[in-house]
Every structure is written in C-alpha cells, then in structure tokens.
Design a protein around this motif. Structure first.
Motif, mmCIF file in Angstrom:
data_model
loop_
_atom_site.group_PDB
_atom_site.id
_atom_site.type_symbol
_atom_site.label_atom_id
_atom_site.label_comp_id
_atom_site.label_asym_id
_atom_site.label_seq_id
_atom_site.Cartn_x
_atom_site.Cartn_y
_atom_site.Cartn_z
ATOM 1 N N TYR A 18 -4.894 -4.752 -6.610
ATOM 2 C CA TYR A 18 -3.915 -4.415 -5.572
ATOM 3 C C TYR A 18 -4.643 -4.914 -3.943
ATOM 4 N N ARG A 19 -5.987 -4.864 -3.904
ATOM 5 C CA ARG A 19 -6.343 -5.238 -2.742
ATOM 6 C C ARG A 19 -5.877 -6.716 -2.044
ATOM 7 N N ASP B 252 -8.494 -1.466 -7.812
ATOM 8 C CA ASP B 252 -9.091 -2.366 -6.384
ATOM 9 C C ASP B 252 -8.758 -3.557 -6.443
ATOM 10 N N TRP C 272 -2.651 3.191 -3.747
ATOM 11 C CA TRP C 272 -3.786 2.811 -4.776
ATOM 12 C C TRP C 272 -5.124 2.942 -4.134
ATOM 13 N N GLU C 273 -5.097 2.725 -2.708
ATOM 14 C CA GLU C 273 -6.440 3.146 -1.995
ATOM 15 C C GLU C 273 -6.686 4.628 -1.473
#
Length: 200
Positions: A113-114, A110, A86-87
C-alpha cells in the motif's frame, strides 16, 4: 432462506414502505454479517454510516437525484472505507496470529500500500462492493429487500456526513420492506457474452 435462493431472489428494489422499521436486533444481525466480508490483508477498512436522522436523509436525497429509497427505506447505509487503514495500527488485524506470521503480513501490507494511492482506492472500492453484496444477501435471507445505490454527489454527501479526508464513499445500500414487485429482469447477457476461457 438458503444462499442460492437469496441470490436468485435479490433484486434492486426502488419503492420501500416508509413506515416500516427494522428492529435493533435485525440491524445488528445485518452489520455482524457484513463485517464477515473479506478484505485484502484483513484490514477491514469498510466503515458503515447508518443514516437515521430524517433531515440528514432529506439532504442526502437532494444530493442524490431525489431517489426515494434514501428517505423511504428502513435502513440507509453509506458504505465508506478508510483509505489509510493499512497504516493505522495494522498489527490489530493480525493480533491473534503467531508473531512470525504477523510480522510477515505487516511487512507485506506496508509494501503493497505505501505510496500507491490508486491501489488504496481500488482496494477500498472492492471491499465496499463485497460488503454491500453481503449486506444485500443477508437482508434477502431475513425477508427484506435492498437496493445498491450511486447516482449521488458523493462530495456533498461526504460533507453532510462529516467524512474524514482519508476516507471515501463507495456506494449506498438501502434496506427495507419493498412495496412493489421489481420489474422483470431487463435483459441479462448470455454466458457466451461474458465468460472467456484463459484469454479474451
């Protein structure tokens, strides 16, 4: 084979012809179809490890309750996922979208998920499961049998395949030519036992 027939015919096959090999074209077809499986935000974080080295298969079998499918199937795929996909340049998942759509999705990725490791792992497992089912139905449509597999020391298997620290193993999928008909279905639950309307 149509999809309804493939769903009805697919069974978890345990005994495979160890002398049979899939062609490169068949493997390419299976992987191409698996890569059409959906993922949240289109991050495509599944990673497919094709285990072809016979010694590595022996070692994985030893770490997996000595299940014969691991060494006998024509194709053994360790279904993995990148927890941090994701990142990792997430703009590539939306490179063909209009700029305003892309920017909105990137912000949503972001935010979702973060700092949420459980969400990252849960999403990885869901994606591996969806891709595994796609693989098994595609194999059935091509006339092959398959078996979804766990019962493994995934930590040891990860060590054997050099799994990066930010990846996880979901399951294995063994594909090949079955040599024995599967046993009759052991006991499907009734629809009343598994279907609820609106609430439990």
């Amino acid at each position: 084979m149509d999809i309804v027939t493939a769903i009805k015919a697919r069974r978890a096959v345990k005994q495979f012809d160890p002398s049979h090999r899939l062609t490169e074209s068949e493997v390419d077809t299976l992987l191409s179809l698996a890569m059409l499986s959906p993922t949240a935000f289109n991050i495509q974080h599944w990673r497919f490890v094709l285990v072809q080295d016979p010694q590595l298969r022996d070692a994985i079998r030893a770490a997996s309750w000595m299940q014969s499918q691991i060494t006998d199937a024509s194709l053994l795929i360790v279904m993995c996922a990148d927890l941090k996909a994701w990142e990792k340049q997430p703009e590539r998942y939306w490179r063909n979208a209009p700029a305003d759509v892309r920017e909105g999705i990137l912000a949503a990725i972001d935010a979702y998920y973060r700092g949420r490791e459980t969400v990252q792992r849960d999403e990885a497992m869901r994606s591996c499961g969806i891709a595994a089912q796609t693989l098994m139905l595609a194999a059935q449509a091509l006339g092959y049998d398959s078996c979804p597999m766990d019962l493994a020391d995934f930590g040891e298997v990860g060590r054997l395949i050099g799994l990066p620290e930010d990846h996880v193993i979901g399951l294995f999928v063994a594909i090949g030519r079955g040599v024995r008909e599967p046993r009759p279905r052991a006991g499907a639950l009734t629809r009343d036992e598994v279907v609820r309307k609106d609430r439990f």
